[in-house]
Design an enzyme around this catalytic site. Structure first.
Site, PDB file in Angstrom:
ATOM      1  N   TYR A   1       0.820  -1.207   0.000  1.00 16.38           N
ATOM      2  CA  TYR A   1       0.000   0.000   0.000  1.00 16.38           C
ATOM      3  C   TYR A   1       0.856   1.260   0.000  1.00 16.38           C
ATOM      4  CZ  TYR A   1      -3.683  -3.184   1.654  1.00 16.38           C
ATOM      5  OH  TYR A   1      -4.566  -4.217   1.783  1.00 16.38           O
TER       6      TYR A   1
ATOM      7  N   ASP B   1      -9.673   6.800  10.063  1.00 17.74           N
ATOM      8  CA  ASP B   1      -9.301   7.356   8.759  1.00 17.74           C
ATOM      9  C   ASP B   1      -9.963   8.715   8.585  1.00 17.74           C
ATOM     10  OD1 ASP B   1     -11.950   6.856   8.097  1.00 17.74           O
ATOM     11  OD2 ASP B   1     -11.509   5.198   6.754  1.00 17.74           O
TER      12      ASP B   1
END
Length: 308
Positions: free
Chosen positions: A69, A83
């Protein structure tokens, strides 16, 4: 479109769930036999391999493989979801001068290897038959069991100062089931600051890389124009080319197709590992390497029909 088998590597857009992508691929390829190899949250973009037809039998193997990622961690605030989509629950000004390249690299080094990670409440993990994100939306927080995950590589790209916050961009290669959101929170905590994951993009899933991923919209446009979208499918043999292979003698092909075990003369594979059996270029099946009185033999796990 009939008899379509293979792995479609899409570049998942933001705003769609992995299940949404599967549903669209079902319609595009005209088959119910479709499954993805690792969930991406709706806001996350990037590599999402989707198995079509007989390739759905590869899901359990492909989803076990490491992922890579590109991540941006924001230091200075935590959120309800860990997030950028969540509500801010804690804020603190960051001393940008203390967030140095040397400090981040040392921190990354200390996080490498096997570690325990507690899944976030806003995740697809099931507890007593109910997904955690459903409980979280109801305002319920429950104790979650820690899971073992492995971080193979953490590479720093950039440190950016934005007012009282600092963004740290890095690449992470990890085992399946690793939550980048939680990793950002833990990294921030080790630095002494609240943190959350600002951005995330998957750039590799198992053997499939960002460069070969096709935007879902592009595939849909080609299908609407009557183009042959089956050309985008990675064949089953190619999709599992990361596994060792063994050529079966002609007199044993029928036995292997019928699901019988077969000897592996000359093979030095580790007991319990996987091996693909071929007749020429034709994949016969995926087998487990076992040891018997006469040496190693292949025990079938998946046997594939001739058209694969």
């Amino acid at each position: 479109m009939s008899n379509v088998n293979g792995v479609l590597v899409i570049d998942k857009p933001a705003g769609m769930t992995s299940h949404d992508c599967v549903a669209r691929i079902r319609r595009l390829y005209g088959t119910k036999k479709v499954g993805h190899t690792g969930t991406l949250d709706p806001d996350v973009t990037g590599v999402l391999p989707i198995c079509v037809g007989h390739a759905t039998r590869l899901v359990e193997y492909l989803q076990e493989l490491p992922k890579r990622y590109d991540v941006v961690m924001r230091l200075g605030s935590t959120t309800t979801t860990e997030d950028a989509s969540g509500e801010v629950v804690e804020q603190a000004g960051v001393d940008a001068g203390s967030i140095t390249t040397e400090r981040i690299q040392a921190l990354f080094q200390s996080f490498l290897g096997e570690m325990e990670q507690v899944p976030p409440m806003f995740s697809a993990v099931k507890v007593n038959g109910k997904r955690l994100y459903d409980l979280a939306r109801e305002g319920t927080v429950i104790e979650r069991q820690a899971r073992k995950v492995t971080l193979y590589e953490l590479t720093l790209h950039k440190i950016s100062v934005d007012g009282d916050t600092v963004d740290v961009a890095f690449t992470c290669t990890c085992s399946k089931g690793t939550y980048m959101r939680t990793l950002c929170v833990d990294l921030g905590g080790a630095l002494g600051y609240p943190a959350h994951m600002k951005l995330l993009r998957r750039i590799k899933s198992g053997p499939f890389q960002e460069q070969e991923a096709i935007p879902l919209q592009q595939i849909e446009e080609q299908a609407a124009n009557g183009e042959d979208i089956s050309r985008h499918l990675v064949s089953i043999p190619q999709a599992i080319s990361f596994l060792p292979s063994f050529q079966v003698k002609p007199e044993r092909i029928k036995a292997v197709r019928n699901g019988l075990a077969t000897a592996l003369p000359g093979v030095t594979a580790e007991e319990g590992s996987l091996i693909c059996l071929f007749a020429g270029e034709e994949l016969l099946g995926i087998h487990r390497v076992c040891r018997g009185d006469k040496g190693l033999f292949a025990k079938p796990e998946k046997v594939f029909p001739a058209e694969v």
